[in-house]
Design a protein around this motif. Structure first.
Motif, PDB file in Angstrom:
ATOM      1  N   LYS A 135      25.093  18.457  -4.458  1.00 57.30           N
ATOM      2  CA  LYS A 135      26.311  17.642  -4.439  1.00 57.30           C
ATOM      3  C   LYS A 135      26.273  16.583  -3.332  1.00 57.30           C
ATOM      4  N   ASP A 136      25.343  16.768  -2.353  1.00 60.10           N
ATOM      5  CA  ASP A 136      25.307  15.835  -1.225  1.00 60.10           C
ATOM      6  C   ASP A 136      23.969  15.114  -1.051  1.00 60.10           C
ATOM      7  N   GLU A 137      22.859  15.740  -1.444  1.00 62.43           N
ATOM      8  CA  GLU A 137      21.541  15.217  -1.122  1.00 62.43           C
ATOM      9  C   GLU A 137      20.656  15.092  -2.353  1.00 62.43           C
ATOM     10  N   ILE A 138      19.552  14.363  -2.162  1.00 65.19           N
ATOM     11  CA  ILE A 138      18.478  14.296  -3.156  1.00 65.19           C
ATOM     12  C   ILE A 138      17.161  14.571  -2.429  1.00 65.19           C
ATOM     13  N   ALA A 139      16.240  15.249  -3.115  1.00 63.43           N
ATOM     14  CA  ALA A 139      14.943  15.593  -2.524  1.00 63.43           C
ATOM     15  C   ALA A 139      13.831  15.269  -3.510  1.00 63.43           C
ATOM     16  N   PHE A 140      12.737  14.731  -2.979  1.00 60.57           N
ATOM     17  CA  PHE A 140      11.542  14.449  -3.775  1.00 60.57           C
ATOM     18  C   PHE A 140      10.380  15.267  -3.222  1.00 60.57           C
ATOM     19  N   LEU A 141       9.701  15.985  -4.102  1.00 58.07           N
ATOM     20  CA  LEU A 141       8.469  16.677  -3.729  1.00 58.07           C
ATOM     21  C   LEU A 141       7.300  15.811  -4.188  1.00 58.07           C
ATOM     22  N   LEU A 142       6.521  15.334  -3.223  1.00 57.92           N
ATOM     23  CA  LEU A 142       5.386  14.448  -3.500  1.00 57.92           C
ATOM     24  C   LEU A 142       4.096  15.221  -3.257  1.00 57.92           C
ATOM     25  N   GLU A 143       3.198  15.173  -4.218  1.00 56.13           N
ATOM     26  CA  GLU A 143       1.925  15.897  -4.124  1.00 56.13           C
ATOM     27  C   GLU A 143       0.808  14.970  -4.595  1.00 56.13           C
ATOM     28  N   TRP A 144      -0.207  14.793  -3.754  1.00 54.19           N
ATOM     29  CA  TRP A 144      -1.326  13.945  -4.153  1.00 54.19           C
ATOM     30  C   TRP A 144      -2.627  14.504  -3.581  1.00 54.19           C
ATOM     31  N   GLU A 145      -3.705  14.255  -4.306  1.00 55.02           N
ATOM     32  CA  GLU A 145      -5.011  14.795  -3.931  1.00 55.02           C
ATOM     33  C   GLU A 145      -5.764  13.802  -3.057  1.00 55.02           C
TER      34      GLU A 145
END
Length: 597
Positions: free
Chosen positions: A356-366
C-alpha cells in the motif's frame, strides 16, 4: 399408428446426443493435434544417427563462382577478403570472426581435429552462431546460395588443408547411438560427470555459468570464455534448437576445434555423454523462444503484484515466488561515446511487487566476475570504436596484461589500459510520464533529454544507491547529464554468488517531488527501462548495456466480490441445470402417459 419415438426424439435425448458429439469431437481433434505434434517432435529429435567414414563432394567451377559472389557481398565484411577473420568489422567484434585459413571449425559432427562435413558448414550458415555476430542466413540467402558459399569457403579460403586430400584428411562422423531420455536419474548422473569424471566444472564453474577459468585463449591467441550453461540460446552450435540435448552430446563428443574444449569421446561412455547433455539442458530456464531472435521472447509489460504487509528485503524471500521472472533483453550502448561494442551483459531477469506504500524491484543478472572500482576519481572509459587493435584483447584486465606484451612487445603500454569500475545496475522511468500518457512519446532512452528528463535509480557494487535526474548524454564527450537527488531510495539484500548479482531496490509509491520523482499509480502502464554495467569489462557512464523502453503496471487488487460471484453464478447454473433436466423428464413422462392411453 407409428411410434412417436422413431420420428421425434425428445428434447432430453437431443441434448444428450449433442453433448456426446461435442465431447467426442474435442477428443478426436485434440488427440489428432497431439499426435501430430508428437510426430513432428520425434521426427526432429530422431534425425538419423550417423557414424563412420565420409568424403566431401568436390565443387564445380560454376558453384565456386556463384559462392564467391555471395561471399564478397555478404561475408567479407567480417571474415575478410582472404577469409582470415580480419574484415572491416572484425576489430570491434568479440568473439572474433572465424579465420578460415587454417581449416579449424568448431561446430562439427566429425572427430576432434577433423574438418567438418558439408552439412556441418551448411547448417552453420543456415542457423548462424548464437551469442556471436554471425547471423542465421536462412531466409536471407536461398538454399542454393548457402551451399555455394560453403563450397567457396572450403575450397578457396581454407589454405592450410584440403577437403579433397584422401591421404591425410579423414572424416569420421560421430554416432549418436541410442539417446538416453532426460530424467531426474539421468540428470543426477550427469551432474556427477560434470563435477568429477568430466571435470567440466574447472572451466564452466561450479554452477555452470562460465566463470571457472577466465584466462583461456583460442588457437589465434584471442581471449575466449567458457559457455554460460544457463543461457542455452547463446550456445554457438544450438542450431536454433536450444533445448535439444543432441547439440550438447555432439559438442562433448567432438570437442570444439580451436578452443580449449576437448573431445570426451574416449573419456566418457555414450551413456555418460547423454547424461551430461541432459544435465546441461536442465540448467537452462525453460522459456518461450522468439523464432526470429532465438532469444527468450520479449514481453514488454512487467506486472507488479500486490502483497500485504512488508515488501521482501532479500532475493530469497518466499513472497517473490508469486511471480515468474521477467526476461529483459540488453544491448550494447553504441549510439553515444564511449560506445560498448564488446558488452558482456545481454539480459537480466526482473520481478516487481508493491504494497500500500512501497514498490520493490528484484533485479538479477549474470556476470562472470564480481567487480569493484580500483579507486576513487577514476578516468572515464575509453571509446571502443576508437581502438586500432582488436577489442577482443580487452576481455578483461588479466587477459590484457598477459596477451598484449606478447602481441605488441614494444608499445603495448601506449594503448588504452583497461580499468576496473564498479558493477552496477539501474532502473529508469520518465520523471513525468503522466504528461504524455497514452501517446507514443518517450524520453530519449539513454538517460532522457532536456525536455523530457528521466528518474534514474542506480545501484553500484560499493553499496551506494542514488536517484538521479537524467537529461541525456553529451554527444561529443559522452558525459552523463545526471543530477543526484535526495530521495528515500533503498537497496537491500545485494549479493553476488556463483556468477549472479541479485539486488532489491525499493521506493515509496508517492513522493512530494512530482517534477522529478516518478509517481506510481495502480493499473497505469508506466514506461520503464533497465541498464547494467560490467566493471571488469571497463564499463562505466555511457559505456553500458541497456534495454529499450518496457512498461510496468501495478496490477489492481481483486475485489472481494470477485471471489463471491463465481460461487453465486455456479449455484445458479446448477439450479438451472436441475430444472432443465427435471422439465425434460417430465415432458418425457407426459409423452409416455399419452401413448399408454
Amino acid at each position: 399408428m407409428s411410434d412417436s419415438r422413431m420420428t421425434r426424439p425428445s428434447n432430453y435425448h437431443r441434448t444428450r446426443w449433442a453433448v456426446w458429439a461435442l465431447i467426442w469431437g474435442v477428443v478426436i481433434v485434440s488427440g489428432g493435434s497431439l499426435a501430430l505434434n508428437r510426430a513432428a517432435a520425434e521426427e526432429k529429435k530422431a534425425a538419423p544417427a550417423a557414424g563412420g567414414a565420409y568424403r566431401p563432394q568436390k565443387a564445380s567451377d560454376e558453384q565456386l563462382a556463384a559462392g564467391a559472389k555471395v561471399y564478397f557481398k555478404k561475408c567479407v565484411w567480417c571474415h575478410g577478403p582472404q577469409g582470415a577473420g580480419d574484415g572491416p568489422g572484425a576489430l570491434r567484434l568479440w568473439p572474433r570472426p572465424r579465420n578460415f585459413n587454417q581449416g579449424t571449425f568448431k561446430i562439427r559432427t566429425t572427430g576432434s581435429g577433423e574438418l567438418p562435413t558439408d552439412d556441418d558448414l551448411f547448417l552453420t550458415v543456415t542457423n548462424g552462431l548464437p551469442g556471436s555476430a554471425m547471423p542465421a542466413w536462412d531466409g536471407i540467402l536461398t538454399e542454393q546460395q548457402r551451399k555455394d558459399v560453403v563450397a567457396f569457403v572450403k575450397t578457396k579460403l581454407v589454405q592450410d588443408r584440403n577437403f579433397q586430400d584422401t591421404e591425410f584428411e579423414e572424416f569420421h562422423v560421430i554416432s549418436f547411438d541410442k539417446q538416453v531420455a532426460s530424467s531426474p536419474e539421468s540428470i543426477k548422473r550427469g551432474l556427477d560427470v560434470f563435477l568429477n569424471k568430466g571435470k567440466c566444472v574447472q572451466c564452466h564453474g561450479p554452477d555452470g555459468r562460465g566463470n571457472g577459468n577466465l584466462t583461456q585463449k583460442d588457437d589465434w591467441g584471442f581471449p575466449i570464455f567458457p559457455a554460460n550453461l544457463h543461457q542455452c540460446w547463446n550456445f554457438r552450435g544450438n542450431r536454433r534448437d536450444p533445448y535439444n540435448p543432441r547439440n550438447i552430446f555432439r559438442e562433448v563428443s567432438t570437442g570444439l576445434n580451436g578452443t580449449p574444449m576437448p573431445s570426451f569421446i574416449d573419456a566418457l561412455s555414450v551413456e555418460e555423454r547423454w547424461d551430461v547433455a541432459n544435465f546441461v539442458v536442465s540448467l537452462c530456464p525453460k522459456v518461450k523462444i522468439d523464432p526470429i531472435t532465438m532469444k527468450p521472447a520479449i514481453n514488454f509489460v512487467l506486472t507488479a503484484e500486490h502483497v500485504e504487509g512488508e515488501l521482501p528485503a532479500t532475493a530469497d524471500d518466499p513472497k517473490w515466488n508469486t511471480q515468474e521472472p521477467h526476461f529483459i533483453g540488453l544491448g550494447g550502448q553504441i549510439t553515444r561515446k564511449p560506445q560498448n561494442f564488446n558488452r558482456r551483459l545481454d539480459s537480466m531477469w526482473v520481478k516487481a511487487l508493491y504494497s500500500k506504500d512501497e514498490i520493490a524491484f528484484l533485479l538479477e543478472w549474470e556476470d562472470r566476475t564480481e567487480s569493484h572500482a580500483e579507486g576513487a576519481n577514476l578516468p572515464p572509459p575509453f571509446n571502443t570504436a576508437d581502438l586500432t587493435i582488436p577489442v577482443a584483447y580487452y576481455a578483461n584486465k588479466m587477459v590484457f596484461n598477459e596477451v598484449m606484451p606478447t602481441v605488441y612487445p614494444k608499445d603495448w603500454k601506449s594503448y588504452p589500459q583497461p580499468i576496473i569500475y564498479n558493477d552496477a545496475v539501474a532502473v529508469q522511468f520518465p520523471a513525468t510520464w503522466e504528461k504524455f500518457y497514452g501517446t507514443p512519446e518517450r524520453p530519449f532512452f539513454i538517460h532522457g533529454d532536456e525536455k523530457k528528463p528521466v528518474d534514474l535509480w542506480k545501484w553500484e557494487s560499493d553499496g551506494k544507491v542514488v536517484a538521479y535526474t537524467g537529461h541525456g548524454i553529451e554527444g561529443k564527450t559522452g558525459e552523463d547529464k545526471l543530477e543526484a537527488r535526495q530521495v528515500a531510495l533503498k537497496a537491500e539484500g545485494a549479493q553476488f554468488k556463483d556468477g549472479v548479482w541479485r539486488v532489491v531496490i525499493k521506493r515509496s509509491l508517492k513522493t512530494d517531488n512530482k517534477d522529478h520523482d516518478v509517481q506510481f499509480e495502480v493499473n497505469k502502464y508506466i514506461p520503464i527501462a533497465f541498464q547494467a554495467w560490467d566493471g571488469d569489462n571497463g564499463e562505466a557512464g555511457a559505456k553500458m548495456a541497456l534495454s529499450a523502453w518496457y512498461y510496468v503496471v501495478l496490477k489492481p487488487l481483486t475485489p472481494t466480490k470477485a471471489y463471491v460471484y463465481p460461487f453465486v453464478m455456479g449455484g445458479l447454473l446448477v439450479g438451472l441445470q436441475w430444472w432443465v433436466i427435471r422439465k425434460a423428464k417430465s415432458m418425457q413422462n407426459g409423452h409416455s402417459g399419452t401413448r399408454k392411453k
